[in-house]
Design an enzyme around this catalytic site. Structure first.
Site, PDB file in Angstrom:
ATOM      1  N   GLU A 182      -0.292  13.386   1.994  1.00 34.49           N
ATOM      2  CA  GLU A 182      -1.227  13.187   0.881  1.00 34.49           C
ATOM      3  C   GLU A 182      -1.052  14.224  -0.229  1.00 34.49           C
ATOM      4  O   GLU A 182      -1.283  13.918  -1.411  1.00 34.49           O
ATOM      5  CB  GLU A 182      -2.661  13.191   1.394  1.00 34.49           C
ATOM      6  N   TYR A 195      11.533 -11.291  -9.651  1.00 32.82           N
ATOM      7  CA  TYR A 195      11.456 -10.203 -10.617  1.00 32.82           C
ATOM      8  C   TYR A 195      12.844  -9.811 -11.113  1.00 32.82           C
ATOM      9  O   TYR A 195      13.792  -9.728 -10.332  1.00 32.82           O
ATOM     10  CB  TYR A 195      10.801  -8.974  -9.996  1.00 32.82           C
TER      11      TYR A 195
END
Length: 390
Positions: free
Chosen positions: A370, A296
């Site tokens: 979360e 990449y």
């Protein structure tokens, strides 16, 4: 916060979606069930058109009803890693040896949350939003290149993406203008020499000695050839040969990782590595097999879009939660997008060591807070509104 759309933020659903993805991870190019779940979920959102540009990727398309405008894309990667989970989470992976150890489960859940909210605001949008759920970020040549070849983004003016990272303040947003990540190249080298008994080295073409000279010379490339201040890293990940102490072996293997941030330095590193390997092997009468892999490229953030994202993040999560991110030493196939489309790739803090989030991405004990996901979704929503609701 006074934004009315905050009342629409599906926090419980975002956590539910994330846990579903986490329990059911799929490897790169194998995200069949993940993609189907996303497809079915997007289909339930009002006004959303859903397409499958590749077998395991999904794009939700929402056309604004307020008139013409820009077309923007937001991307979440959805693949997992071949890692055996060691978190002890109650919703840990149900697939042996496969884990969402890089946070792509959170990326997908956040973008579903963004799509859920924006789909209820279609009437005030000028232009089009494409919600891109991309496969195979973790496995070169990467899913982003396939997405670009599919043509699904040909009409996109701007693209945005985010990545969750631990050891950062929960829910903080980091933005860096310009070069955001490094390129990721490397090589696999096999040196073919001639073995001998260790007591008679003059009869050998010693691949261990040859390899040692190659390693030393490779490590001098950055210090002797790269312009001072230019970022470049070369690391040898493997140097192996033989297993008998009284025998000089026939072969040796050297594998390396190379990271750079500019095209010129990337090419310089490749050219110097090839020259060193060829010259030293030839000098000692050895042959070799070299597999040099261009991975990449660097993600290049557009400064203007970074300003837009920064302003949106400040509105969405508060100025105290937005910071100037340093350049990331990792690589990302999001670079396939920024080669052709103006883009901004930013980071989301997943929690600090005090929160129990001390293990880096790709670690089997990788966890996040979360609640951090809500700030990621808020920022994505605000970016869309700032660009398309005026």
């Amino acid at each position: 916060m006074t934004n009315e759309w905050l009342q629409k933020l599906p926090q419980e659903k975002i956590i539910e979606w994330r846990r579903h993805f986490h329990q059911n991870p799929e490897l790169s190019f194998e995200e069949t069930q993940t993609a189907q779940f996303i497809y079915d979920t997007l289909q339930s959102f009002p006004g959303m058109k859903v397409q499958r540009p590749t077998p395991t990727s999904v794009v939700g398309i929402l056309q604004g009803a307020a008139g013409a405008g820009k077309t923007i894309a937001l991307r979440a990667d959805i693949d997992a890693l071949p890692v055996a989970e060691e978190t002890g989470l109650p919703f840990k992976s149900s697939v042996d040896g496969v884990m969402h150890a890089c946070g792509h489960d959170t990326h997908a859940a956040m973008l579903l949350g963004t799509a859920y909210v924006i789909a209820q605001m279609q009437e005030q949008l000028h232009g089009t939003v494409k919600f891109l759920f991309q496969h195979a970020e973790e496995k070169p040549p990467g899913g982003a290149a396939e997405i670009m070849r599919s043509g699904i983004l040909d009409d996109v003016d701007y693209i945005f993406g985010l990545h969750i990272i631990p050891n950062l303040k929960t829910g903080s947003i980091g933005i860096v203008s310009g070069t955001a990540t490094t390129s990721a190249d490397g090589f696999f080298l096999k040196i073919q020499g001639r073995g001998s008994h260790a007591s008679m080295p003059q009869l050998a073409v010693d691949p261990v000695m040859i390899g040692s000279q190659i390693v030393t010379a490779l490590y001098e490339i950055v210090s002797r050839n790269v312009t001072p201040g230019e970022k470049a890293v070369l690391s040898i990940g493997e140097f192996s040969s033989g297993d008998m102490p009284n025998v000089i072996p026939d072969t040796a293997k050297i594998n390396a990782s190379i990271r750079t941030v500019t095209p010129a330095t990337r090419k310089l590193m490749e050219n110097r590595a090839r020259t060193i390997i060829d010259s030293i092997c030839t000098m000692h009468g050895a042959t070799y097999d070299l597999d040099y892999i261009l991975g990449y490229g660097p993600v290049i953030n557009d400064p203007q879009l970074c300003d837009i994202a920064r302003a949106a993040a400040i509105k969405a999560v508060g100025e105290e939660n937005v910071f100037e991110s340093p350049q990331l030493p990792a690589s990302e196939d999001f670079s396939a997008y920024t080669e052709k489309i103006k883009g901004c790739y930013f980071i989301l803090g997943g929690g600090t060591e005090a929160d129990g989030c001390s293990y880096a991405n790709h670690n089997p004990k990788f966890v996040i807070v979360e609640d951090a996901m809500f700030n990621g979704t808020k920022t994505e929503i605000q970016i869309i509104l700032d660009l398309l609701s005026q």
